[in-house]
Design a protein around this motif. Structure first.
Motif, PDB file in Angstrom:
ATOM      1  N   ILE A   8       0.836  -1.355  -0.111  1.00 33.58           N
ATOM      2  CA  ILE A   8      -0.084   0.218   0.061  1.00 33.58           C
ATOM      3  C   ILE A   8       0.924   1.026  -0.027  1.00 33.58           C
ATOM      4  O   ILE A   8       1.761   1.521   0.968  1.00 33.58           O
ATOM      5  CB  ILE A   8      -0.911  -0.196   1.276  1.00 33.58           C
ATOM      6  N   LEU A   9       0.819   2.090  -0.945  1.00 38.08           N
ATOM      7  CA  LEU A   9       1.208   3.612  -1.072  1.00 38.08           C
ATOM      8  C   LEU A   9       0.438   4.294  -0.604  1.00 38.08           C
ATOM      9  O   LEU A   9      -0.731   4.542  -0.820  1.00 38.08           O
ATOM     10  CB  LEU A   9       1.775   3.940  -2.344  1.00 38.08           C
ATOM     11  N   ALA A  10       0.921   5.260   0.559  1.00 38.41           N
ATOM     12  CA  ALA A  10      -0.097   6.039   1.352  1.00 38.41           C
ATOM     13  C   ALA A  10       0.765   7.442   1.560  1.00 38.41           C
ATOM     14  O   ALA A  10       1.920   7.685   1.633  1.00 38.41           O
ATOM     15  CB  ALA A  10      -0.465   5.373   2.664  1.00 38.41           C
ATOM     16  N   LYS A  11      -0.386   8.291   1.640  1.00 38.90           N
ATOM     17  CA  LYS A  11       0.253   9.715   2.199  1.00 38.90           C
ATOM     18  C   LYS A  11      -0.987  10.373   2.710  1.00 38.90           C
ATOM     19  O   LYS A  11      -2.002  10.635   2.040  1.00 38.90           O
ATOM     20  CB  LYS A  11       0.738  10.618   1.101  1.00 38.90           C
ATOM     21  N   ASN A  12      -1.125  10.637   3.986  1.00 41.43           N
ATOM     22  CA  ASN A  12      -2.201  11.372   4.681  1.00 41.43           C
ATOM     23  C   ASN A  12      -3.532  10.612   4.302  1.00 41.43           C
ATOM     24  O   ASN A  12      -4.519  11.178   3.599  1.00 41.43           O
ATOM     25  CB  ASN A  12      -2.407  12.882   4.313  1.00 41.43           C
ATOM     26  N   GLU A  13      -3.746   9.307   4.719  1.00 40.49           N
ATOM     27  CA  GLU A  13      -4.677   8.575   4.339  1.00 40.49           C
ATOM     28  C   GLU A  13      -5.356   7.896   5.526  1.00 40.49           C
ATOM     29  O   GLU A  13      -5.970   6.831   5.614  1.00 40.49           O
ATOM     30  CB  GLU A  13      -4.142   7.278   3.339  1.00 40.49           C
ATOM     31  N   GLU A  14      -5.264   8.683   6.612  1.00 44.09           N
ATOM     32  CA  GLU A  14      -5.897   8.194   7.866  1.00 44.09           C
ATOM     33  C   GLU A  14      -7.649   7.746   7.714  1.00 44.09           C
ATOM     34  O   GLU A  14      -7.931   6.865   8.391  1.00 44.09           O
ATOM     35  CB  GLU A  14      -5.672   9.321   9.006  1.00 44.09           C
ATOM     36  N   SER A  15      -8.380   8.396   6.842  1.00 40.44           N
ATOM     37  CA  SER A  15      -9.723   8.050   6.647  1.00 40.44           C
ATOM     38  C   SER A  15      -9.947   6.831   5.971  1.00 40.44           C
ATOM     39  O   SER A  15     -11.006   6.174   5.845  1.00 40.44           O
ATOM     40  CB  SER A  15     -10.085   9.229   5.964  1.00 40.44           C
ATOM     41  N   ASN A  16      -8.600   6.208   5.257  1.00 37.15           N
ATOM     42  CA  ASN A  16      -8.772   5.134   4.460  1.00 37.15           C
ATOM     43  C   ASN A  16      -7.989   3.886   4.842  1.00 37.15           C
ATOM     44  O   ASN A  16      -8.572   2.708   4.495  1.00 37.15           O
ATOM     45  CB  ASN A  16      -8.455   5.389   2.899  1.00 37.15           C
ATOM     46  N   ILE A  17      -7.092   4.192   5.315  1.00 38.96           N
ATOM     47  CA  ILE A  17      -5.970   3.214   5.662  1.00 38.96           C
ATOM     48  C   ILE A  17      -6.360   1.900   6.476  1.00 38.96           C
ATOM     49  O   ILE A  17      -6.080   0.830   6.131  1.00 38.96           O
ATOM     50  CB  ILE A  17      -4.444   3.693   6.336  1.00 38.96           C
ATOM     51  N   ARG A  18      -7.200   2.144   7.548  1.00 37.56           N
ATOM     52  CA  ARG A  18      -7.830   0.872   8.227  1.00 37.56           C
ATOM     53  C   ARG A  18      -8.571   0.007   7.527  1.00 37.56           C
ATOM     54  O   ARG A  18      -8.656  -1.174   7.465  1.00 37.56           O
ATOM     55  CB  ARG A  18      -8.680   1.649   9.567  1.00 37.56           C
ATOM     56  N   ASP A  19      -9.611   0.641   6.815  1.00 44.00           N
ATOM     57  CA  ASP A  19     -10.456  -0.274   5.930  1.00 44.00           C
ATOM     58  C   ASP A  19      -9.808  -1.129   4.730  1.00 44.00           C
ATOM     59  O   ASP A  19     -10.022  -2.234   4.737  1.00 44.00           O
ATOM     60  CB  ASP A  19     -11.598   0.619   5.290  1.00 44.00           C
ATOM     61  N   CYS A  20      -8.883  -0.379   4.365  1.00 40.07           N
ATOM     62  CA  CYS A  20      -7.905  -0.981   3.461  1.00 40.07           C
ATOM     63  C   CYS A  20      -7.125  -2.308   3.983  1.00 40.07           C
ATOM     64  O   CYS A  20      -7.126  -3.294   3.369  1.00 40.07           O
ATOM     65  CB  CYS A  20      -6.919  -0.003   2.688  1.00 40.07           C
ATOM     66  N   ILE A  21      -6.300  -1.994   4.955  1.00 45.63           N
ATOM     67  CA  ILE A  21      -5.605  -2.911   5.477  1.00 45.63           C
ATOM     68  C   ILE A  21      -6.589  -3.957   6.029  1.00 45.63           C
ATOM     69  O   ILE A  21      -6.297  -5.614   6.013  1.00 45.63           O
ATOM     70  CB  ILE A  21      -4.918  -2.392   6.777  1.00 45.63           C
ATOM     71  N   GLU A  22      -7.881  -3.711   6.597  1.00 43.02           N
ATOM     72  CA  GLU A  22      -8.969  -4.870   7.066  1.00 43.02           C
ATOM     73  C   GLU A  22      -9.104  -5.768   5.835  1.00 43.02           C
ATOM     74  O   GLU A  22      -9.658  -6.998   5.767  1.00 43.02           O
ATOM     75  CB  GLU A  22     -10.097  -4.293   7.569  1.00 43.02           C
ATOM     76  N   SER A  23      -9.135  -5.172   4.544  1.00 43.90           N
ATOM     77  CA  SER A  23      -9.525  -6.020   3.499  1.00 43.90           C
ATOM     78  C   SER A  23      -8.393  -6.767   2.937  1.00 43.90           C
ATOM     79  O   SER A  23      -8.823  -7.827   1.928  1.00 43.90           O
ATOM     80  CB  SER A  23     -10.069  -5.201   2.242  1.00 43.90           C
ATOM     81  N   VAL A  24      -7.169  -6.734   3.547  1.00 40.75           N
ATOM     82  CA  VAL A  24      -6.276  -7.554   2.879  1.00 40.75           C
ATOM     83  C   VAL A  24      -5.633  -8.374   4.112  1.00 40.75           C
ATOM     84  O   VAL A  24      -4.212  -8.716   4.144  1.00 40.75           O
ATOM     85  CB  VAL A  24      -4.969  -6.868   2.156  1.00 40.75           C
ATOM     86  N   GLN A  25      -6.399  -8.755   5.060  1.00 40.96           N
ATOM     87  CA  GLN A  25      -5.893  -9.406   6.179  1.00 40.96           C
ATOM     88  C   GLN A  25      -5.604 -10.893   5.899  1.00 40.96           C
ATOM     89  O   GLN A  25      -5.061 -11.798   6.604  1.00 40.96           O
ATOM     90  CB  GLN A  25      -7.175  -9.359   7.185  1.00 40.96           C
ATOM     91  N   PHE A  26      -6.009 -11.395   4.801  1.00 44.72           N
ATOM     92  CA  PHE A  26      -5.762 -12.709   4.300  1.00 44.72           C
ATOM     93  C   PHE A  26      -4.181 -12.911   4.046  1.00 44.72           C
ATOM     94  O   PHE A  26      -3.450 -13.701   3.790  1.00 44.72           O
ATOM     95  CB  PHE A  26      -6.496 -13.032   3.138  1.00 44.72           C
ATOM     96  N   ALA A  27      -3.621 -11.679   3.469  1.00 41.52           N
ATOM     97  CA  ALA A  27      -2.165 -11.681   3.166  1.00 41.52           C
ATOM     98  C   ALA A  27      -1.221 -11.786   4.466  1.00 41.52           C
ATOM     99  O   ALA A  27      -1.498 -11.824   5.562  1.00 41.52           O
ATOM    100  CB  ALA A  27      -1.765 -10.293   2.661  1.00 41.52           C
ATOM    101  N   ASP A  28      -0.075 -12.311   3.940  1.00 37.88           N
ATOM    102  CA  ASP A  28       0.813 -12.826   5.346  1.00 37.88           C
ATOM    103  C   ASP A  28       1.735 -11.648   5.780  1.00 37.88           C
ATOM    104  O   ASP A  28       1.892 -11.759   6.862  1.00 37.88           O
ATOM    105  CB  ASP A  28       1.819 -13.812   4.596  1.00 37.88           C
ATOM    106  N   GLU A  29       1.795 -10.557   4.878  1.00 34.70           N
ATOM    107  CA  GLU A  29       2.342  -9.248   5.222  1.00 34.70           C
ATOM    108  C   GLU A  29       1.659  -8.235   4.647  1.00 34.70           C
ATOM    109  O   GLU A  29       1.112  -8.278   3.438  1.00 34.70           O
ATOM    110  CB  GLU A  29       3.820  -9.401   4.858  1.00 34.70           C
ATOM    111  N   VAL A  30       1.434  -7.082   5.380  1.00 36.90           N
ATOM    112  CA  VAL A  30       1.142  -6.030   4.857  1.00 36.90           C
ATOM    113  C   VAL A  30       2.171  -4.942   4.971  1.00 36.90           C
ATOM    114  O   VAL A  30       2.643  -4.640   6.136  1.00 36.90           O
ATOM    115  CB  VAL A  30      -0.280  -5.408   5.588  1.00 36.90           C
ATOM    116  N   LEU A  31       2.836  -4.323   3.949  1.00 35.82           N
ATOM    117  CA  LEU A  31       3.747  -3.405   3.824  1.00 35.82           C
ATOM    118  C   LEU A  31       3.242  -2.043   3.251  1.00 35.82           C
ATOM    119  O   LEU A  31       2.747  -2.006   2.231  1.00 35.82           O
ATOM    120  CB  LEU A  31       4.742  -3.861   3.047  1.00 35.82           C
ATOM    121  N   VAL A  32       3.197  -1.114   4.176  1.00 31.71           N
ATOM    122  CA  VAL A  32       2.839   0.436   3.797  1.00 31.71           C
ATOM    123  C   VAL A  32       4.040   1.375   3.458  1.00 31.71           C
ATOM    124  O   VAL A  32       4.807   1.430   4.407  1.00 31.71           O
ATOM    125  CB  VAL A  32       2.091   0.909   4.848  1.00 31.71           C
ATOM    126  N   ILE A  33       4.174   1.691   2.476  1.00 31.27           N
ATOM    127  CA  ILE A  33       5.265   2.769   1.951  1.00 31.27           C
ATOM    128  C   ILE A  33       4.514   4.224   2.163  1.00 31.27           C
ATOM    129  O   ILE A  33       3.759   4.705   1.272  1.00 31.27           O
ATOM    130  CB  ILE A  33       5.749   2.551   0.594  1.00 31.27           C
TER     131      ILE A  33
END
Length: 252
Positions: A8-33
């Motif tokens: 996930i590439l992000a900048k000032n995404e506090e309103s989106n980042i939680r729901d986004c990460i929740e949708s990829v909980q099946f992944a073994d790693e979540v890496l946010v740049i």
């Protein structure tokens, strides 16, 4: 089973980042740049178990995405924007194709959504995006509209991801202004020719006709009209900026 890193590439995404990460909980790693967000994007991502690396993008989407691929801990990578969501059926399909071990670059259909309106034709008609592929040998080129380069054959997945396009008109128009500037600068670097009559006067009209009539934007009612007209102005402003970059370096 080969592992998957969601990128996930992000900048000032506090309103989106939680729901986004929740949708990829099946992944073994979540890496946010994180492009040095000034809000709580980094803290929210870390609280949800994501690994966060901070790096300045400087307008170079391709470079930022390549950096993400290079820092993924898994064999497979899945790109998702902060304003996108992986559907439940798509998550199951992703796990299944990775389990099979067939190394391909998988394209995913993206359905655009508003929070309170609807538009499924014209500018916001569904499109396929290349998002799931093995990390080895893969990289990304380009600034405004980057291209993912992989040595693997292309295939399409059956299920969809959702893209929540814009929260408000200020966000929409700010993005339009930023993208037209970046596109004009890219065209100038490529020495792309620009004719005032052809590109500033007539190309935007064709852009409107294409999305409103040929791509059925008129079926989306008022929103279809607004988005099609804005696409006219997006096209015009892109070439206006390019024309004046050549003429007087963008100064008025």
């Amino acid at each position: 089973m080969p592992k998957i890193t969601a990128l996930i590439l992000a900048k000032n995404e506090e309103s989106n980042i939680r729901d986004c990460i929740e949708s990829v909980q099946f992944a073994d790693e979540v890496l946010v740049i994180d492009d040095f967000s000034t809000d709580s994007t980094k803290e929210i991502a870390e609280s949800m178990g994501a690994r966060v690396l901070q790096r300045s993008m400087n307008g170079d989407w391709g470079g930022q995405q390549t950096f993400a691929i290079q820092n993924a801990a898994s064999e497979w990578v899945l790109f998702i924007d902060a304003d996108e969501r992986i559907s439940g059926p798509l998550a199951e399909e992703i796990l299944e194709v990775v389990k099979r071990g067939e190394k391909c670059a998988y394209w995913i259909m993206r359905e655009n959504k508003f929070h309170h309106n609807q538009a499924t034709h014209g500018v916001l008609r569904p499109d396929y995006v290349n998002r799931l592929f093995p990390a080895a040998g893969s990289y990304v080129t380009g600034y405004v509209h980057p291209t993912i380069v992989t040595p693997y054959p292309n295939k399409k997945l059956n299920h969809i991801m959702y893209h929540y396009t814009y929260d408000n008109w200020d966000q929409y128009l700010n993005k339009l202004n930023n993208y037209t500037r970046l596109a004009a600068e890219k065209y100038k670097e490529q020495n792309k020719k620009c004719s005032f009559i052809k590109d500033v006067m007539f190309r935007p009209l064709w852009a409107f006709i294409k999305v409103y009539f040929l791509n059925l934007g008129f079926l989306d009612g008022k929103m279809g009209w607004v988005l099609s007209v804005n696409h006219y102005f997006y096209t015009m402003n892109k070439y206006v900026k390019l024309y004046y970059l050549y003429k007087d370096n963008g100064k008025l």
